[in-house]
Write a protein that holds these residues in place. Structure first.
Motif, PDB file in Angstrom:
ATOM      1  N   VAL A   1      77.409  10.311 -37.310  1.00 37.50           N
ATOM      2  CA  VAL A   1      76.092   9.875 -37.189  1.00 37.50           C
ATOM      3  C   VAL A   1      75.123  10.726 -36.030  1.00 37.50           C
ATOM      4  O   VAL A   1      74.130  10.213 -35.689  1.00 37.50           O
ATOM      5  N   GLY A   2      75.624  11.993 -35.937  1.00 34.60           N
ATOM      6  CA  GLY A   2      74.867  12.837 -35.156  1.00 34.60           C
ATOM      7  C   GLY A   2      73.259  13.197 -35.755  1.00 34.60           C
ATOM      8  O   GLY A   2      72.534  13.655 -35.028  1.00 34.60           O
ATOM      9  N   ILE A   3      73.186  12.905 -37.137  1.00 35.35           N
ATOM     10  CA  ILE A   3      71.865  13.139 -37.748  1.00 35.35           C
ATOM     11  C   ILE A   3      70.651  12.380 -36.948  1.00 35.35           C
ATOM     12  O   ILE A   3      69.492  12.652 -36.961  1.00 35.35           O
ATOM     13  N   VAL A   4      71.257  10.979 -36.288  1.00 36.42           N
ATOM     14  CA  VAL A   4      70.079  10.357 -35.639  1.00 36.42           C
ATOM     15  C   VAL A   4      69.404  11.227 -34.548  1.00 36.42           C
ATOM     16  O   VAL A   4      68.128  11.095 -34.300  1.00 36.42           O
TER      17      VAL A   4
ATOM     18  N   LEU B   1      79.132   7.925 -26.057  1.00 35.57           N
ATOM     19  CA  LEU B   1      79.328   9.141 -25.572  1.00 35.57           C
ATOM     20  C   LEU B   1      77.959  10.111 -26.070  1.00 35.57           C
ATOM     21  O   LEU B   1      77.169  10.728 -25.570  1.00 35.57           O
ATOM     22  N   LEU B   2      77.737   9.762 -27.407  1.00 35.28           N
ATOM     23  CA  LEU B   2      76.644  10.659 -28.125  1.00 35.28           C
ATOM     24  C   LEU B   2      75.268  10.421 -27.474  1.00 35.28           C
ATOM     25  O   LEU B   2      74.645  11.760 -27.541  1.00 35.28           O
ATOM     26  N   PRO B   3      74.762   9.481 -27.543  1.00 34.15           N
ATOM     27  CA  PRO B   3      73.457   9.382 -26.932  1.00 34.15           C
ATOM     28  C   PRO B   3      73.450  10.120 -25.327  1.00 34.15           C
ATOM     29  O   PRO B   3      72.312  10.447 -25.144  1.00 34.15           O
TER      30      PRO B   3
ATOM     31  N   VAL C   1      90.548  12.592 -31.302  1.00 31.57           N
ATOM     32  CA  VAL C   1      90.096  13.155 -32.268  1.00 31.57           C
ATOM     33  C   VAL C   1      88.953  12.219 -32.658  1.00 31.57           C
ATOM     34  O   VAL C   1      88.176  12.757 -33.533  1.00 31.57           O
ATOM     35  N   SER C   2      89.219  10.905 -32.618  1.00 30.71           N
ATOM     36  CA  SER C   2      88.261   9.995 -33.130  1.00 30.71           C
ATOM     37  C   SER C   2      86.833  10.278 -32.481  1.00 30.71           C
ATOM     38  O   SER C   2      85.661   9.871 -33.108  1.00 30.71           O
ATOM     39  N   MET C   3      86.959  10.747 -31.313  1.00 33.51           N
ATOM     40  CA  MET C   3      85.501  10.761 -30.334  1.00 33.51           C
ATOM     41  C   MET C   3      84.474  11.585 -30.953  1.00 33.51           C
ATOM     42  O   MET C   3      83.507  11.251 -31.152  1.00 33.51           O
ATOM     43  N   PRO C   4      84.920  12.812 -31.258  1.00 36.07           N
ATOM     44  CA  PRO C   4      83.976  13.992 -31.674  1.00 36.07           C
ATOM     45  C   PRO C   4      83.542  13.762 -33.077  1.00 36.07           C
ATOM     46  O   PRO C   4      82.344  13.943 -33.633  1.00 36.07           O
TER      47      PRO C   4
END
Length: 550
Positions: free
Chosen positions: A37-40, A247-249, A28-31
């Protein structure tokens, strides 16, 4: 009556069952990292300039290159003392006039009148699209980008309180599942929002469910394990947020459209609905609601999966940690030491959110390779959890907590004054700062719990942590508005906040090896509590000696 902690020792304090549930809930912490901080990537603002249809026609007719056209036909403005091409103004000129030359070297636009962009903007997309480019949130409307992050934190603030109440009223498991259902729905609505106003509304609702669901999962797993495992489980649960940061970038690199990236970030929340069949309700909560039979059944299932046998009379199960007194806000500020703890901890929650979010969002406006920069800064978060677990039982809580804040503040100050050509030195120092504020952010959670008495502990953490969401609301405005004045000015503000927070932490008492306080008197008069504890120990020793003699 048999205490739940005593039964849990037999059933397994962190056995196979708890490890399975812990592994599931850590996902649950990953998404949440993508939401936070997906705004980046989703709010990326590329280089832009005024769209001028007449200039485009002249450029095509004369065969001018795009770079030369911008260099010679855009007004210059001073930013931080340096002249750069304007993104928000254009020359007032008739490019279709017959006397306009095609020789760019003969164009003399000095002194020509200028005006703001009237036909929109052109963007240097580099194959990427964001809600900034889609809704033209630049120049006079650039402040609206700040709202994208601030409305999320408003949702966090309201959701953590509301879902926290619902979790206490209707159960951790149900609140967790309903939060994820809300996340799946509102996350998709964010992805299909037709305009920016609806986007902000859906973003607020998305934040409402995301943090509340994360907190419900945190409470559920910490209530299922033994007391000695709670701190480790809590720190590692937060560490998986850093996995999401890594994982986000990678996701953003391959998914260049902000709407599809939003769908991918949201998808796990739909999958988490399957947890209905894999995670139980908290037995502690069931006991607090006098649902003993259900608590007994779940405890027996835990013991069975852990391959343990229960010998105690489980039918008389009770929870020794259940709060029997009601708490109020006045309990947090009525007495001097409680008031001091509340103010210092609230300021540290605020500072951690401002500095942490600010440093991450700053990566999006530096102009480098945002994917590489984000990945490197994410990697340095991993040592934070292990440094905490290594130091808190050796050095205590106060010194590592204060040091983490001061290191973060020092790094911000140093980075602000390192020349841009010393790229790697700036990167290393900035990463040290990121490590420091990550440690501080993770430590404030459990230090907060150790400085409040039992009956007000959960309520106190909830009140103090609301300042975290207030910090998240403020952070984008501090970063984006101050960076317009001077790119390094936000770092000076972040460094100052972290320094003050570190100094204030030194005013808190050390809690290593100290029993959790049960009453406000334990906080206000700790020496009295120590004397009583020593007296009890002496009495037990004397009783044991007497029994041996007999």
């Amino acid at each position: 009556m048999t205490s739940f902690d005593a039964v849990l020792e037999e059933a397994g304090e962190f056995g196979r069952c708890q490890k399975r549930i812990f592994a599931l809930l850590c996902m649950v912490s990953m998404p949440w990292a993508g939401v936070y901080v997906g705004i980046v990537f989703q709010g990326f603002t590329p280089d832009h300039w005024c769209r001028d249809p007449e200039l485009v026609q002249r450029r095509e007719a004369c065969g001018w290159s795009g770079a030369d056209t911008r260099r010679l036909t855009l007004p210059r403005v001073n930013v931080s003392g340096e002249p750069i091409m304007s993104s928000c103004t254009q020359y007032e000129m008739d490019w279709n006039a017959t006397d306009t030359t095609c020789d760019l070297t003969q164009l003399d636009l000095q002194g020509a009148p200028t005006h703001s962009c009237r036909e929109g903007w052109e963007y240097d997309y580099e194959g990427r699209s964001s809600f900034v480019t889609e809704f033209d949130l630049v120049c006079a409307d650039s402040w609206l980008v700040d709202l994208f992050q601030s409305t999320l934190n408003i949702g966090f603030l309201i959701g953590s309180i509301a879902i926290g109440y619902l979790a206490d009223r209707f159960g951790r498991r149900l609140s967790f599942l309903m939060s994820n259902l809300l996340n799946a729905i509102t996350g998709v609505l964010v992805a299909v929002a037709p305009n920016y106003s609806s986007l902000l509304v859906f973003r607020t609702l998305f934040g409402f469910g995301v943090k509340g669901g994360w907190v419900a999962g945190y409470v559920l797993i910490t209530e299922l394990v033994g007391v000695q495992y709670r701190r480790t489980v809590g720190v590692l649960y937060q560490m998986f947020f850093s996995v999401g940061i890594l994982l986000l970038p990678l996701l953003a690199y391959f998914i260049r459209d902000w709407r599809w990236l939003q769908v991918v970030i949201t998808a796990p929340y739909a999958i988490f609905l399957c947890y209905y069949w894999f995670i139980p309700e908290s037995p502690r909560w069931l006991l607090s609601m006098n649902q003993t039979s259900k608590a007994v059944k779940i405890t027996e299932q835990v013991a069975k999966e852990n391959r343990r046998t229960l010998s105690k009379n489980i039918q008389t199960l009770c929870d020794d940690n259940a709060d029997s007194s009601s708490a109020s806000f006045m309990d947090l500020i009525r007495t001097p030491k409680m008031r001091k703890h509340t103010c210092i901890l609230s300021f540290n929650w605020f500072t951690s959110a401002v500095v942490y979010q600010g440093l991450i969002m700053r990566l999006g406006i530096l102009g480098g390779n945002v994917y590489v920069d984000f990945l490197i800064s994410g990697l340095v978060e991993f040592p934070a959890a292990f440094l905490i677990l290594f130091t808190i039982e050796r050095l205590g809580r106060r010194l590592p907590f204060a040091t983490a804040n001061i290191v973060a503040g020092t790094s911000c100050f140093i980075t602000a004054f390192i020349p841009e050509y010393m790229f790697w030195l700036r990167t290393v120092v900035a990463c040290v700062g990121r490590l420091g504020i990550t440690m501080a952010f993770e430590m404030v959670v459990f230090v907060n719990t150790e400085l409040y008495p039992t009956f007000v502990r959960n309520f106190g953490v909830s009140v103090c942590s609301t300042l975290c969401d207030v910090g998240g609301i403020v952070a984008p405005f501090l970063l984006y508005r101050l960076a317009v004045i001077w790119m390094e000015l936000p770092l000076i503000i972040f460094g100052s906040l972290a320094f003050v927070a570190g100094g204030l932490v030194l005013l808190l008492p050390e809690t290593r090896g100290v029993p959790l306080p049960d009453t406000i008197d334990d906080i206000e008069f700790p020496e009295r509590s120590e004397v009583m504890s020593l007296s009890v120990v002496n009495q037990l020793v004397s009783l044991q000696s007497l029994m041996i003699r007999e």
